[in-house]
Design an enzyme around this catalytic site. Structure first.
Site, PDB file in Angstrom:
ATOM      1  N   ASP A 227     -21.722 -19.539 -11.326  1.00  0.00           N
ATOM      2  CA  ASP A 227     -20.933 -20.770 -11.387  1.00  0.00           C
ATOM      3  C   ASP A 227     -20.738 -21.217 -12.848  1.00  0.00           C
ATOM      4  O   ASP A 227     -21.472 -20.791 -13.739  1.00  0.00           O
ATOM      5  CB  ASP A 227     -21.626 -21.896 -10.605  1.00  0.00           C
ATOM      6  CG  ASP A 227     -21.676 -21.587  -9.121  1.00  0.00           C
ATOM      7  OD1 ASP A 227     -20.874 -20.770  -8.655  1.00  0.00           O
ATOM      8  OD2 ASP A 227     -22.541 -22.170  -8.440  1.00  0.00           O
TER       9      ASP A 227
HETATM   10  N1  URA Z   1     -26.035 -19.565  -6.565  1.00  0.00           N
HETATM   11  C1  URA Z   1     -25.347 -20.652  -6.949  1.00  0.00           C
HETATM   12  O1  URA Z   1     -25.299 -21.642  -6.254  1.00  0.00           O
HETATM   13  N2  URA Z   1     -24.696 -20.590  -8.134  1.00  0.00           N
HETATM   14  C2  URA Z   1     -24.733 -19.511  -8.953  1.00  0.00           C
HETATM   15  O2  URA Z   1     -24.135 -19.543 -10.020  1.00  0.00           O
HETATM   16  C3  URA Z   1     -25.458 -18.401  -8.534  1.00  0.00           C
HETATM   17  C4  URA Z   1     -26.106 -18.443  -7.334  1.00  0.00           C
END
Ligand code: URA
Length: 230
Positions: free
Chosen positions: A102
């Site tokens: 993310d």
């Molecule tokens: N899980 C999440 O919620 N975000 C990420 O970036 C990776 C795994």
């Protein structure tokens, strides 16, 4: 594809000629004489018959990046800086991301032009553990551990997550090992307890650990043994 198929697809050889070339050991793949028609060849293989080069073989690329916050796991974005903007390599547009993170998640990100390799790394069947360091808004209570083991039902995908291992590090911090990579998986898991993830950092994907020498935004090529470990 199989070597015999690769050769007989070329306009210069028919199937019988291909059988003969192989039997006479006139074909070389990556410098080695080959007679097995079933050998799998790829776009990265160098293929020669006698002294004639049939395919030079693209260079396979494998990079490890320390993804910083505020950066999109995409190769293009109209608004934000992308992980590819951090890469200074001539062939960077051939790379794809093996396991997205993310916008504000930091840590280990792998980029490659080798689709088979990245599939091995990310497909749930391989069950490679992805290790995250997590900080949350509320206290992470001991009973979370069992729920992470049992799995969370994700209605959108209509599935229950595979057993995950949660290790408490402090009142609001933990280390989490998951074998899948569902959309926003970690945040949704903690969301089950109405506990917001404030910091998320990927430390490892299977045997590959983020190089502690890489600062956020820095990257390096993988070592041969790291590539072979997947
Ligand atoms: N899980 C999440 O919620 N975000 C990420 O970036 C990776 C795994």
């Amino acid at each position: 594809m199989r070597l015999d198929r690769f050769l007989s697809n070329l306009p210069c050889f028919n199937r019988q000629q291909v059988r003969l070339l192989l039997a006479e050991r006139r074909v070389r793949v990556d410098g080695y004489c080959v007679s097995d028609p079933r050998l799998e060849v790829r776009e990265f293989s160098r293929i020669e018959v006698d002294e004639q080069l049939l395919q030079a073989g693209r260079a396979a690329r494998y990079l490890m990046l320390h993804k910083p916050q505020g950066c999109v796991s995409a190769t293009q974005d109209p608004e934000h800086r992308t992980v590819l903007d951090l890469i200074d390599e001539a062939d960077k547009h051939e790379l794809h991301i093996a396991g997205r993170l993310d916008f504000n998640t930091t840590g280990l990100m792998l980029l490659t032009n080798d689709g088979q390799w990245s599939r091995r790394l990310t497909q749930p069947q391989t069950k490679l553990p992805k290790i995250y360091y997590v900080e949350t808004e509320q206290v992470i209570e001991a009973h979370y551990i069992e729920k992470f083991q049992q799995g969370f039902y994700f209605a959108f995908e209509d599935l229950t997550t595979l057993p995950a291992e949660l290790t408490l590090l402090g009142p609001r911090s933990a280390r989490l090992s998951i074998v899948e990579g569902r959309y926003h998986q970690v945040k949704r898991m903690f969301g089950h307890f109405d506990n917001k993830v404030l910091r998320l950092h990927r430390e490892a994907m299977g045997p590959l650990h983020l190089d502690p020498g890489l600062r956020p935004g820095e990257y390096r090529a993988l070592y041969p043994e790291e590539i072979l470990a997947i």
